[in-house]
Scaffold this motif. Structure first.
Motif, short mmCIF file in Angstrom:
data_model
loop_
_atom_site.label_atom_id
_atom_site.label_comp_id
_atom_site.label_asym_id
_atom_site.label_seq_id
_atom_site.Cartn_x
_atom_site.Cartn_y
_atom_site.Cartn_z
N UNK A 73 66.84 13.48 39.67
CA UNK A 73 67.06 14.59 38.76
C UNK A 73 66.65 14.24 37.33
N UNK A 74 66.45 12.96 37.01
CA UNK A 74 66.08 12.57 35.66
C UNK A 74 64.64 13.00 35.38
N UNK A 75 64.44 13.61 34.24
CA UNK A 75 63.10 14.05 33.83
C UNK A 75 62.34 12.87 33.25
N UNK A 76 61.05 12.82 33.54
CA UNK A 76 60.19 11.78 32.97
C UNK A 76 59.61 12.33 31.68
N UNK A 77 59.72 11.55 30.62
CA UNK A 77 59.17 11.98 29.33
C UNK A 77 57.87 11.20 29.10
N UNK A 78 56.76 11.92 29.06
CA UNK A 78 55.47 11.30 28.81
C UNK A 78 55.18 11.33 27.32
N UNK A 79 54.61 10.24 26.84
CA UNK A 79 54.24 10.16 25.43
C UNK A 79 52.77 9.80 25.32
N UNK A 80 52.20 10.04 24.18
CA UNK A 80 50.80 9.74 23.94
C UNK A 80 50.69 8.38 23.27
N UNK A 81 51.09 7.34 23.97
CA UNK A 81 51.10 5.98 23.44
C UNK A 81 49.87 5.23 23.93
N UNK A 82 49.44 4.20 23.20
CA UNK A 82 48.33 3.37 23.68
C UNK A 82 48.72 2.68 25.00
N UNK A 83 47.76 2.54 25.90
CA UNK A 83 48.05 1.96 27.21
C UNK A 83 47.92 0.45 27.23
N UNK A 84 47.29 -0.16 26.26
CA UNK A 84 47.09 -1.59 26.28
C UNK A 84 45.88 -1.94 27.14
N UNK A 85 45.86 -3.16 27.65
CA UNK A 85 44.73 -3.59 28.48
C UNK A 85 44.73 -2.82 29.80
N UNK A 86 43.57 -2.33 30.17
CA UNK A 86 43.42 -1.57 31.40
C UNK A 86 42.53 -2.36 32.34
N UNK A 87 42.93 -2.45 33.60
CA UNK A 87 42.15 -3.17 34.61
C UNK A 87 41.61 -2.16 35.61
N UNK A 88 40.30 -2.18 35.82
CA UNK A 88 39.69 -1.30 36.79
C UNK A 88 39.85 -1.93 38.17
#
Length: 87
Positions: free
Chosen positions: A2-17
């Motif tokens: 029941x908890x809502x997820x709050x999305x923010x526009x934060x930097x993701x850091x290092x991304x691995x493909x």
């Protein structure tokens, strides 16, 4: 859940493909021994597998099982080691 997820526009850091290792839907048509479980899936996912199963003349549950088997097999392998002197 029941908890809502709050999305923010934060930097993701290092991304691995991650290379695509999942099989195509038509490769999920093989038969295998199974264990019955109960699982809740999204309606969108189930509808996708039903459409693909109908196209390929198989059962959607079997395709889902093969997809999970491929995922488990891929991640069960030990990671490859690098050769000395190479980066």
């Amino acid at each position: 859940m029941s908890a809502k997820i709050k999305y923010t526009n934060e930097p993701m850091g290092r991304v691995k493909v991650v290379p695509d290792f999942l099989p195509k839907p038509e490769d999920l048509v093989l038969q295998d021994e199974g264990v019955k479980i109960t699982i809740a899936l999204s309606k969108r996912s189930v509808e996708f597998f039903k459409r693909e199963a109908e196209k390929h003349g198989t059962q959607y549950q079997r395709m889902i099982r093969r997809l999970l088997d491929a995922y488990a097999q891929h991640h069960a392998r030990p990671p490859t080691t690098r050769l000395k002197g190479r980066t």
